[in-house]
Design an enzyme around this catalytic site. Structure first.
Site, PDB file in Angstrom:
ATOM      1  N   LYS A   1       0.837  -1.220   0.000  1.00 13.50           N
ATOM      2  CA  LYS A   1       0.000   0.000   0.000  1.00 13.50           C
ATOM      3  C   LYS A   1       0.863   1.258   0.000  1.00 13.50           C
ATOM      4  CE  LYS A   1      -2.114   1.514   3.788  1.00 13.50           C
ATOM      5  NZ  LYS A   1      -2.963   1.541   5.009  1.00 13.50           N
ATOM      6  N   ASP A   2       2.161   1.114   0.316  1.00 12.10           N
ATOM      7  CA  ASP A   2       3.046   2.288   0.334  1.00 12.10           C
ATOM      8  C   ASP A   2       3.861   2.417  -0.950  1.00 12.10           C
ATOM      9  OD1 ASP A   2       2.196   2.906   2.878  1.00 12.10           O
ATOM     10  OD2 ASP A   2       3.746   1.705   3.842  1.00 12.10           O
TER      11      ASP A   2
ATOM     12  N   ARG B   1      -8.968   8.124   2.566  1.00 12.72           N
ATOM     13  CA  ARG B   1      -9.788   6.961   2.211  1.00 12.72           C
ATOM     14  C   ARG B   1     -10.623   6.529   3.428  1.00 12.72           C
ATOM     15  NH1 ARG B   1      -9.138   1.850   3.672  1.00 12.72           N
ATOM     16  NH2 ARG B   1      -7.078   2.309   4.533  1.00 12.72           N
ATOM     17  N   ARG B   2      -9.979   6.422   4.579  1.00 10.26           N
ATOM     18  CA  ARG B   2     -10.700   6.020   5.784  1.00 10.26           C
ATOM     19  C   ARG B   2     -11.704   7.114   6.194  1.00 10.26           C
ATOM     20  NH1 ARG B   2      -5.051   3.752   8.374  1.00 10.26           N
ATOM     21  NH2 ARG B   2      -5.234   1.610   7.600  1.00 10.26           N
TER      22      ARG B   2
ATOM     23  N   ARG C   1      -0.657  10.626  12.527  1.00 10.56           N
ATOM     24  CA  ARG C   1       0.399  10.014  11.737  1.00 10.56           C
ATOM     25  C   ARG C   1       1.412   9.397  12.686  1.00 10.56           C
ATOM     26  NH1 ARG C   1       3.689  12.074   7.644  1.00 10.56           N
ATOM     27  NH2 ARG C   1       3.944   9.827   7.330  1.00 10.56           N
TER      28      ARG C   1
ATOM     29  N   ARG D   1       0.951   5.680  17.278  1.00 13.35           N
ATOM     30  CA  ARG D   1      -0.501   5.892  17.144  1.00 13.35           C
ATOM     31  C   ARG D   1      -1.249   5.251  18.310  1.00 13.35           C
ATOM     32  NH1 ARG D   1      -1.671   5.150  10.614  1.00 13.35           N
ATOM     33  NH2 ARG D   1       0.335   5.887   9.881  1.00 13.35           N
TER      34      ARG D   1
ATOM     35  N   CYS E   1      -2.457   9.589  -2.567  1.00  9.74           N
ATOM     36  CA  CYS E   1      -3.011  10.108  -1.318  1.00  9.74           C
ATOM     37  C   CYS E   1      -3.978  11.252  -1.578  1.00  9.74           C
ATOM     38  CB  CYS E   1      -1.874  10.585  -0.420  1.00  9.74           C
ATOM     39  SG  CYS E   1      -0.944   9.196   0.210  1.00  9.74           S
TER      40      CYS E   1
HETATM   41  N1  LIG Z   1       1.997   3.720   5.804  1.00  6.13           N
HETATM   42  C1  LIG Z   1       1.096   3.105   6.700  1.00  6.13           C
HETATM   43  C2  LIG Z   1       1.056   1.625   6.535  1.00  6.13           C
HETATM   44  N2  LIG Z   1       1.636   0.945   5.510  1.00  6.13           N
HETATM   45  C3  LIG Z   1       1.328  -0.409   5.662  1.00  6.13           C
HETATM   46  C4  LIG Z   1       0.557  -0.559   6.795  1.00  6.13           C
HETATM   47  C5  LIG Z   1      -0.040  -1.809   7.311  1.00  6.13           C
HETATM   48  C6  LIG Z   1       0.529  -3.061   6.716  1.00  6.13           C
HETATM   49  C7  LIG Z   1      -0.064  -3.454   5.373  1.00  6.13           C
HETATM   50  O1  LIG Z   1      -1.036  -2.854   4.887  1.00  6.13           O
HETATM   51  O2  LIG Z   1       0.468  -4.427   4.835  1.00  6.13           O
HETATM   52  C8  LIG Z   1       0.424   0.709   7.378  1.00  6.13           C
HETATM   53  C9  LIG Z   1      -0.241   1.035   8.670  1.00  6.13           C
HETATM   54  C10 LIG Z   1      -1.746   1.216   8.543  1.00  6.13           C
HETATM   55  O3  LIG Z   1      -2.262   1.543   7.469  1.00  6.13           O
HETATM   56  O4  LIG Z   1      -2.409   0.988   9.562  1.00  6.13           O
END
Ligand SMILES: NCc1[nH]cc(CCC(=O)O)c1CC(=O)O
Length: 315
Positions: free
Chosen positions: A88-89, A136-137, A154, A160, A247
């Site tokens: 996701k990153d 998104r959330r 963040r 968090r 984003c």
């Molecule tokens: N940059 C935030 C990030 N990148 C990956 C994860 C969670 C692990 C994943 O999605 O594999 C998270 C934390 C979150 O969204 O709670």
């Protein structure tokens, strides 16, 4: 093979310094120890700009690329041989010369609610303070509970959770996968279903990046590859490229595979964060290739174009 892709007895695995990133990298290191006991894999921590800038939402400072830029440079300069990312990153496009050499089996892709006093999503009080910086959330939670007060949050997962415990929020939302990998699943109050909160593209999946010509590392990692995860995550990422998301434009999508058919639930929050377009794009991939299903016009036309229209006013 060029010398640099020949068998090597030592590999350097680059990782961000967060607990989650190191945990994910150590998991890959341990799996490689099982798969190739004669290869010594050492971790090298690399601080990324996304880890340094913590006082503003990612949407305002350039998005996902901030978590991978320095790591991709280290790969290209051959300072490291592989790197483990949360998919996701990872931006829609990798740097030229780099590739996802392995996509292991996906963890739980759902978002998780962690509330301070254990109250469930529906029992949270009117106007509850919810910590998340994810548009998104935010867009999806406000659709169901417009009374919520969404507040910026963040930092790494431990930060968090600490801020929640200190009383800065009534609840926060995190990816279940990160909590599970860190052994913190007990912190989860409730897993949010896809109707309430569709995941981020690639959420719960890992991607191991390396140089695209490094056949040695690719072959070492082949024992960890999960074809269904690769195919579904590539389908989601194809949608991301088509919608030029990131984003700034909150896109959520989750692809599932049924035989050779891939279906994608996609959601795009309107630019004002209020209007939600939820479409289900059904489509049969002629063949779900190991490089990821082709998300052809047919798939997008069934749902994607309506999604595109909601963002850009055109198909
Ligand atoms: N940059 C935030 C990030 N990148 C990956 C994860 C969670 C692990 C994943 O999605 O594999 C998270 C934390 C979150 O969204 O709670």
């Amino acid at each position: 093979m060029t010398p640099l892709t020949q068998a090597r007895s030592r590999l350097v695995l680059g990782t961000r310094g967060s607990k989650l990133a190191v945990c994910q990298s150590e998991w890959v290191q341990a799996r490689l120890k099982e798969l190739a006991p004669d290869v010594d894999v050492t971790l090298r921590r690399i601080q990324t700009s996304g880890d340094k800038i913590l006082d503003v939402p990612l949407a305002k400072i350039g998005g996902k690329g901030l978590f991978v830029k320095e790591i991709e440079e280290a790969l290209l300069h051959r300072e490291i041989d592989l790197a483990v990312h949360s998919m996701k990153d990872v931006p829609a496009e990798l740097q030229p010369g780099l590739a996802l050499l392995c996509v292991p089996r996906r963890e739980d892709p759902r978002d998780a609610l962690i509330s301070r006093d254990g109250r469930s999503f529906k029992d949270l009080p009117h106007g509850a303070r919810i910590g998340t910086s994810s548009l998104r959330r935010q867009a999806q939670l406000l659709r169901v509970r417009p009374d919520f007060s969404i507040e910026m949050l963040r930092g790494n997962l431990d930060t968090r959770l600490r801020k929640l415990r200190e009383g800065q929020y009534d609840a926060i939302v995190l990816a279940a996968a990160g909590l599970r990998r860190l052994g913190w699943a007990k912190e989860i109050t409730e897993l949010l279903d896809f109707e309430t909160c569709l995941p981020a593209i690639g959420q719960g999946a890992l991607g191991i990046e390396g140089r695209e010509d490094d056949d040695f590392v690719r072959s070492l990692l082949s024992g960890m590859e999960d074809r269904e995860t690769r195919t579904t995550v590539m389908a989601e990422r194809a949608l991301l490229r088509r919608l030029q998301g990131g984003c700034q434009v909150p896109i959520a999508a989750y692809a599932t595979m049924h035989g050779a058919r891939v279906s994608i639930d996609a959601l795009v929050a309107g630019l004002d964060g209020k209007e939600i377009v939820r479409e289900r794009a059904e489509g049969a991939a002629e063949e779900a290739e190991s490089l990821g299903v082709r998300v052809g016009e047919r798939v997008l036309a069934r749902g994607g174009d309506r999604i595109l229209q909601s963002i850009y006013g055109k198909a």
